[in-house]
Design an enzyme around this catalytic site. Structure first.
Site, mmCIF file in Angstrom:
data_model
loop_
_atom_site.group_PDB
_atom_site.id
_atom_site.type_symbol
_atom_site.label_atom_id
_atom_site.label_comp_id
_atom_site.label_asym_id
_atom_site.label_seq_id
_atom_site.Cartn_x
_atom_site.Cartn_y
_atom_site.Cartn_z
ATOM 1 N N PRO A 12 32.812 51.612 64.374
ATOM 2 C CA PRO A 12 33.573 52.734 63.685
ATOM 3 C C PRO A 12 33.427 52.550 62.082
ATOM 4 O O PRO A 12 33.841 51.515 61.700
ATOM 5 C CB PRO A 12 35.308 52.825 64.177
ATOM 6 C CG PRO A 12 35.286 51.334 64.458
ATOM 7 C CD PRO A 12 33.949 50.678 65.032
ATOM 8 N N CYS A 95 42.389 47.653 60.182
ATOM 9 C CA CYS A 95 41.868 48.104 58.882
ATOM 10 C C CYS A 95 42.917 47.797 57.809
ATOM 11 O O CYS A 95 44.252 47.768 57.845
ATOM 12 C CB CYS A 95 42.081 49.947 58.736
ATOM 13 S SG CYS A 95 41.747 50.424 57.277
ATOM 14 N N LYS A 134 40.527 47.452 68.573
ATOM 15 C CA LYS A 134 39.889 46.481 67.438
ATOM 16 C C LYS A 134 40.718 45.754 66.638
ATOM 17 O O LYS A 134 41.388 46.604 65.854
ATOM 18 C CB LYS A 134 38.756 47.626 66.835
ATOM 19 C CG LYS A 134 37.684 46.909 65.894
ATOM 20 C CD LYS A 134 36.905 47.882 65.637
ATOM 21 C CE LYS A 134 35.769 47.214 64.661
ATOM 22 N NZ LYS A 134 36.252 47.246 63.059
ATOM 23 N N GLY A 207 31.348 41.480 62.993
ATOM 24 C CA GLY A 207 31.224 41.023 61.807
ATOM 25 C C GLY A 207 30.111 40.166 61.206
ATOM 26 O O GLY A 207 29.734 39.205 61.952
ATOM 27 N N ARG A 229 27.444 47.753 59.305
ATOM 28 C CA ARG A 229 26.778 47.981 57.970
ATOM 29 C C ARG A 229 25.202 47.936 58.062
ATOM 30 O O ARG A 229 24.429 48.599 57.346
ATOM 31 C CB ARG A 229 27.156 46.953 56.770
ATOM 32 C CG ARG A 229 28.402 47.277 56.350
ATOM 33 C CD ARG A 229 29.211 46.125 55.628
ATOM 34 N NE ARG A 229 29.531 44.909 56.335
ATOM 35 C CZ ARG A 229 30.346 43.994 55.810
ATOM 36 N NH1 ARG A 229 30.576 43.922 54.575
ATOM 37 N NH2 ARG A 229 30.520 42.948 56.856
#
Ligand SMILES: Cc1cc2nc3c(=O)[nH]c(=O)nc-3n(C[C@H](O)[C@H](O)[C@H](O)COP(=O)(O)O)c2cc1C
Length: 328
Positions: A12, A95, A134, A207, A229
């Site tokens: 996400p 987050c 998550k 990650g 990313r």
């Protein structure tokens, strides 16, 4: 072959994994497991533009990620996710942004394991849909496996069996959200250890997986992997995913049809959303290239004038000249 549908997940990403990006991703890969951006529970429940934000368009398999900390609200969100035909609803416990901390959710919730369990329980009970979380592996600068293990031990009592782990701590003071994705060191070992303790739970590793050379072997070690990313910067990487990670025999043909199909889709939505949001899934790859000033200037001016056909032909020309290296 019976391969875990979450073998390869696209993370996400706020501002990126919009319905438009997910359309492009789905053109490129039929099998990758996709996620929405994080949608705060209050937005999901009360926003007038909810439809635009959480539109699904049957690009399944897709999980809807929600941010929140109120069990009743989250239970309603689970029902909405079911009604919008999502495969899963995922609670964001990772987050670290200031705004999210202020709202009392995101990574901050790693310190509130009982509340997280209650939230998940409410979601599990309210709708017939897979519920997952998550999370990070800890909070602050120090690694603490026992803290991580206690957190997991509590939250899985809710009945969930899928956990996506961004395998670094979140540092809640003195570090920007962006730096929280690079500065805290990765620790995949915690994910390996937790899997041994809870073999019946799926732990999906996230990650720092920034190449196919890393992704493939990790996907064999863990239940699945999640990538952010790398896909944000180059969604075309996804054209290899079905073949490499799901062992399908058909490969996505890499040709201009991808651009044409994508433009067909956004054409129907031209005046519903901003031009930037409609095009951003493609822009990143082209904008990221060096020596690309002329193309950027041209694109920016046609975007301003909303000339969709000109934009399409610019992308097609660019594609045609093979100015991008698509060999991953
Ligand atoms: C632009 C951007 C937006 C993000 N937004 C979210 C989000 O909405 N929800 C979330 O759980 N993680 C979010 N993340 C974190 C990613 O899901 C992922 O955990 C992180 O980028 C690490 O994976 P990577 O190294 O493969 O990029 C975001 C990351 C980026 C780069």
């Amino acid at each position: 072959m019976n391969i875990n549908p979450r073998k390869f997940c696209v993370a996400p990403m706020m501002g990126f994994t919009t319905p438009y990006a997910r359309k492009l991703y789905r053109i490129l890969s039929k099998r990758a497991f996709l996620f929405t951006e994080m949608v705060p529970s209050k937005t999901m429940l009360y926003s007038k533009t909810r439809n635009l934000i959480i539109e699904n368009n049957s690009e399944n398999s897709v999980a809807l990620q929600v941010g929140g900390a109120e069990p009743n609200e989250l239970a309603e969100c689970a029902k909405i996710a079911k009604n919008y035909n999502y495969n899963e609803i995922n609670l964001n416990v990772g987050c670290p942004s200031k705004a999210v901390q202020k709202g009392g959710f995101g990574a901050y919730l790693m310190n509130e394991k009982v509340l997280v369990r209650n939230c998940l329980e409410a979601m599990v009970e309210s709708a017939d849909i897979e519920v997952s979380i998550k999370c990070r592996i800890g909070i602050g600068k120090e690694f603490n496996y026992d803290f991580f293990c206690d957190f997991i031990d509590e939250v899985i009592k809710s009945g969930i069996s899928i956990v996506y782990v961004h395998a670094r701590n979140a540092i809640l003071t003195g570090l920007t959200t962006k730096n929280n994705r690079t500065v805290p060191p990765l620790n995949y070992d915690f994910v390996t250890r937790i899997k041994k303790e809870y073999p019946y739970v799926q732990f999906i590793l996230n990650g720092g997986i920034d190449s196919i050379e890393k992704a493939l072997p990790l996907s064999r070690i863990y239940d699945g992997i999640m990538i952010g990313r790398l896909i944000q910067n180059n969604p075309f990487f996804l054209s290899n995913v079905d073949h490499l990670f799901y062992k399908t025999t058909t490969e996505t043909k890499f040709n201009e049809k991808i651009i044409i199909e994508y433009f067909q889709y956004i054409n129907e939505r031209l005046y519903k959303d901003s031009m930037f949001r409609l095009l951003s899934p493609l822009l990143n790859i082209f904008f990221g290239l060096p020596n690309n000033k002329k193309f950027k200037t041209e694109i920016q001016s046609v975007i301003k004038n909303r000339k969709i056909d000109e934009i399409k032909s610019l992308f097609l020309q660019f594609f045609d000249k093979k100015q991008v290296n698509f060999n991953f």
